[in-house]
Design an enzyme around this catalytic site. Sequence first.
Site, PDB file in Angstrom:
ATOM      1  N   ILE A   1      -2.635  -6.521   6.023  1.00  0.00           N
ATOM      2  CA  ILE A   1      -3.148  -5.345   6.392  1.00  0.00           C
ATOM      3  C   ILE A   1      -4.760  -5.115   5.891  1.00  0.00           C
ATOM      4  O   ILE A   1      -5.317  -4.246   6.173  1.00  0.00           O
ATOM      5  CB  ILE A   1      -2.414  -4.091   6.040  1.00  0.00           C
ATOM      6  CG1 ILE A   1      -2.402  -4.185   4.431  1.00  0.00           C
ATOM      7  CG2 ILE A   1      -1.202  -4.028   6.691  1.00  0.00           C
ATOM      8  CD1 ILE A   1      -1.637  -3.028   3.821  1.00  0.00           C
ATOM      9  N   GLY A   2      -4.968  -6.364   5.060  1.00  0.00           N
ATOM     10  CA  GLY A   2      -6.615  -6.154   4.513  1.00  0.00           C
ATOM     11  C   GLY A   2      -6.415  -7.414   3.507  1.00  0.00           C
ATOM     12  O   GLY A   2      -5.824  -8.333   3.354  1.00  0.00           O
TER      13      GLY A   2
ATOM     14  N   GLY B   1      -8.387  -8.195  -0.374  1.00  0.00           N
ATOM     15  CA  GLY B   1      -8.889  -7.745  -1.662  1.00  0.00           C
ATOM     16  C   GLY B   1      -9.848  -8.746  -2.285  1.00  0.00           C
ATOM     17  O   GLY B   1     -10.170  -9.955  -1.825  1.00  0.00           O
ATOM     18  N   GLU B   2     -10.074  -8.452  -3.706  1.00  0.00           N
ATOM     19  CA  GLU B   2     -11.065  -9.188  -4.317  1.00  0.00           C
ATOM     20  C   GLU B   2     -10.204 -10.713  -4.553  1.00  0.00           C
ATOM     21  O   GLU B   2     -11.058 -11.600  -4.685  1.00  0.00           O
ATOM     22  CB  GLU B   2     -11.399  -8.543  -5.511  1.00  0.00           C
ATOM     23  CG  GLU B   2     -12.288  -9.459  -6.570  1.00  0.00           C
ATOM     24  CD  GLU B   2     -12.551  -8.584  -7.845  1.00  0.00           C
ATOM     25  OE1 GLU B   2     -13.225  -9.081  -8.553  1.00  0.00           O
ATOM     26  OE2 GLU B   2     -12.061  -7.525  -8.161  1.00  0.00           O
ATOM     27  N   PHE B   3      -8.919 -10.547  -4.757  1.00  0.00           N
ATOM     28  CA  PHE B   3      -8.569 -11.895  -5.337  1.00  0.00           C
ATOM     29  C   PHE B   3      -7.617 -12.410  -4.106  1.00  0.00           C
ATOM     30  O   PHE B   3      -6.921 -13.604  -4.412  1.00  0.00           O
ATOM     31  CB  PHE B   3      -7.353 -11.595  -6.367  1.00  0.00           C
ATOM     32  CG  PHE B   3      -8.400 -11.200  -7.598  1.00  0.00           C
ATOM     33  CD1 PHE B   3      -8.763 -11.907  -8.465  1.00  0.00           C
ATOM     34  CD2 PHE B   3      -8.269  -9.787  -7.933  1.00  0.00           C
ATOM     35  CE1 PHE B   3      -9.334 -11.575  -9.504  1.00  0.00           C
ATOM     36  CE2 PHE B   3      -9.080  -9.239  -8.837  1.00  0.00           C
ATOM     37  CZ  PHE B   3      -9.573 -10.223  -9.873  1.00  0.00           C
ATOM     38  N   GLY B   4      -7.230 -11.664  -3.006  1.00  0.00           N
ATOM     39  CA  GLY B   4      -6.426 -12.386  -1.892  1.00  0.00           C
ATOM     40  C   GLY B   4      -6.229 -11.514  -0.937  1.00  0.00           C
ATOM     41  O   GLY B   4      -6.842 -10.181  -0.805  1.00  0.00           O
ATOM     42  N   GLU B   5      -5.035 -11.790  -0.167  1.00  0.00           N
ATOM     43  CA  GLU B   5      -4.563 -10.656   0.915  1.00  0.00           C
ATOM     44  C   GLU B   5      -3.746  -9.595   0.347  1.00  0.00           C
ATOM     45  O   GLU B   5      -3.158  -9.800  -0.698  1.00  0.00           O
ATOM     46  CB  GLU B   5      -3.822 -11.365   2.083  1.00  0.00           C
ATOM     47  CG  GLU B   5      -4.805 -12.597   2.601  1.00  0.00           C
ATOM     48  CD  GLU B   5      -3.895 -13.477   3.789  1.00  0.00           C
ATOM     49  OE1 GLU B   5      -4.382 -13.871   4.749  1.00  0.00           O
ATOM     50  OE2 GLU B   5      -2.637 -13.574   3.512  1.00  0.00           O
ATOM     51  N   VAL B   6      -3.956  -8.723   1.369  1.00  0.00           N
ATOM     52  CA  VAL B   6      -3.061  -7.343   1.078  1.00  0.00           C
ATOM     53  C   VAL B   6      -2.095  -7.234   2.271  1.00  0.00           C
ATOM     54  O   VAL B   6      -2.572  -7.320   3.361  1.00  0.00           O
ATOM     55  CB  VAL B   6      -3.947  -6.193   0.901  1.00  0.00           C
ATOM     56  CG1 VAL B   6      -3.072  -4.993   0.568  1.00  0.00           C
ATOM     57  CG2 VAL B   6      -4.887  -6.429  -0.290  1.00  0.00           C
TER      58      VAL B   6
ATOM     59  N   ASP C   1     -14.783   4.159 -10.895  1.00  0.00           N
ATOM     60  CA  ASP C   1     -14.997   3.839  -9.576  1.00  0.00           C
ATOM     61  C   ASP C   1     -14.197   4.657  -8.763  1.00  0.00           C
ATOM     62  O   ASP C   1     -13.736   4.324  -7.766  1.00  0.00           O
ATOM     63  CB  ASP C   1     -14.519   2.342  -9.207  1.00  0.00           C
ATOM     64  CG  ASP C   1     -15.199   1.731  -7.982  1.00  0.00           C
ATOM     65  OD1 ASP C   1     -15.939   2.569  -7.439  1.00  0.00           O
ATOM     66  OD2 ASP C   1     -14.848   0.870  -7.509  1.00  0.00           O
TER      67      ASP C   1
END
Length: 739
Positions: free
Chosen positions: A382-383, A385-390, A501
Amino acid sequence: MPTKLTDNEVLAPLPYELWLACEPGFYKAYASNIKCSKCPPHSSSHDQAASICHCDKGFYRAAKDPPSSPCSRPPSAPRNLVSFINDTALFLQWAAPSDAGGRKDLSYNVLCQRCKGNHGDGAPCEPCEADLRFIPRPLALTGTSVAVLDFALHGDYTFHVEAVNGVSSLAVVPRSLANITVTTHQSGPALVGVVKRDWSSLSSIAISWTEVEQPPADILDYEVKYYEKEQEQLSYSSTRTKPPGVVVTGLKPGTLYVFRVRARTAAGYTAYCPKFEFATVEEDPNVADHGQVLVVVTATVGGCSLLVVLTLFLLITGRCQGYIKARMKSEEKRRTRLQSGHVPFSGIRTYVDPDTYEDPTQAVEEFTREIDPSRIRIERVIGTGEFGEVCSGRLQILGKPDVAVAIKTLKGGYSEQQRRDFLREATVMGQFLNPNIIRLEGVVTRSRPVMIVVEFMENGALDSFLRSHDGRFTVVQLSGLLRGVAEGMTYLADMGYIHRDLAARNVLVDQNLVCKVSDFGMSRVVEDDPDSAYSASGGKIPIRWTAPEAVAYGKFSSASDVWSYGILMWEVMSYGERPYWEMSNQDVILSIEEGYRLPAPMGCPVALHQLMLHCWQKERLQRPHFTDVASFLDKLIHNPSTLLALVSHDHSFPESPEDMRDYPLFISIGDWLDSIQMSQYKSNFLVAGYTTLDSISTMCIDDVRRIGVCLIGHQRRIVSSIQSLRLQLHHIHQSGFPV
């Protein structure tokens, strides 16, 4: 004594039309030398010499209406009745009827029924339970909304909203009602049994309770609601606790309090238990409060003993140094909050920074739960991220149905430092337990890929959700979204955690429109984020959402989170627009330093914009606490019809731009357009005849469109700024200065 007429004096005859009897269609209220009057609207007279005109069929005249008033009729049904529900309240909102019946004394009644079966199929119905609460009230409402509290679990409620006026009681026709059936979404029967008082003092009451036998779900924590008996629930306080007991402090001596407790499971809140009443001790200077002394001594001795045992245990296991550093840092934060007058709620722990552990693995083991990867089923990506897939997927739970989850994965080829940074978010998230904070289900660290598993939020990020539903929510609904975020941030502030943030992109929305704060990964911004820029300390931060002291000096605090919350409010009320539009980061920094603040979005109430401005105070100590923000939004949600009155009488918020030093002042049309980066339209305004700020303040969106502003985003930006300009000019005119 009347004057006697002489022989030469005679009475002048009355005009012919004054002594004639009134014809049909006219009337004369009493015999006098006045002309006949035509019957008022919706009335008529069929005989000569009528003293009153009778109302037409279906029209009425109230007892206090004079004969000269037109006849009127009951109003039609309210329009566009909608509902909105969250964890604690159900909100009903409607629009005024299309036909007010020709009267101005309009009010509304809200009636509630619970029906067995579908409404309208002849199923038996009965009035709703007596302890259902309506705020401000169910009858004689002058506003077009109401909040409903203390509803039952998994209940089907049918609400009938009726518009009435001064002649509604005279009508013989069926009442015109707007109907809506609402199914509450809470999670089952009450799981709290008998509540008992353990002890009480002048200002405290300790209570505990029992759980029902074999509860159907694991209890995560409890919410305790309490209020003074004499206040009859006009206001209440609440606190949260994990064990089945709590000490409630800050009470009045010799006062009777009502307590209600409910549990929270993974599915949500349960119903409240029945009401229990306990009183604090009467104030008596001659009698010592032995019970309180005994409890304090016992707690002190027990706490010291526990500290000794815990210290020995940590020394033996080799974890003493990291733990002591973490606790010292947490205690320092706690003292800072206490010195500023901000006392945390009972039952809430203090946040421990994972970076204080010498071995990060220990923090992961302490604050997270390891999940067997065989229980996780990944369904789709579904997306990223900074470190890999979500990904989205399902998590198998023994003895229970599978639950929907989101899975963050660590991409292959990672370094040990990347693995630590990835799991750091889980060690932070695992310390939080609040309905408005994203919930950690667990982690996978003993096999590949390394994963973080969290609850799945059906509606995704708040900013994209609002952009895809532009204009579809009421102000009350948007305020409910904002209140959820404020509740989550209140919890984080009480724990001593600074988010750094906070933005709409980092708030997730579930299927019930509950907002939950997320993204606890070191409060960093990824390297390619166009909204980030280097701060003085060299780290990347989101300039458009960050307080000026944090941008300039790296000073992050709960007050800087409040600044970010003000920007988030602006995002919500503008349905996900980009703060400061196309301005560069450097222009944003300079504009804020010069006193510029974002104008109110189109359709945003003045009070909400004033709350934003209060969050954007240059001096961070002058900004409100998150508890203040949540309380203010509560007032709006519970009684939106008196929103302006609440703001004008609440001196904790600025009452006018003159009370806000950072409020922008404009001298010319050019200055105003330059401030919103719209100077290319200056000639459009001048050619159309808008040559003064006063003339511009009267414009609406149709006027802006008419002068040649074609882009929708530019139209909305200009209209939003006009609202802010209108408020500024109003206060300038009141002070007597020409513009």
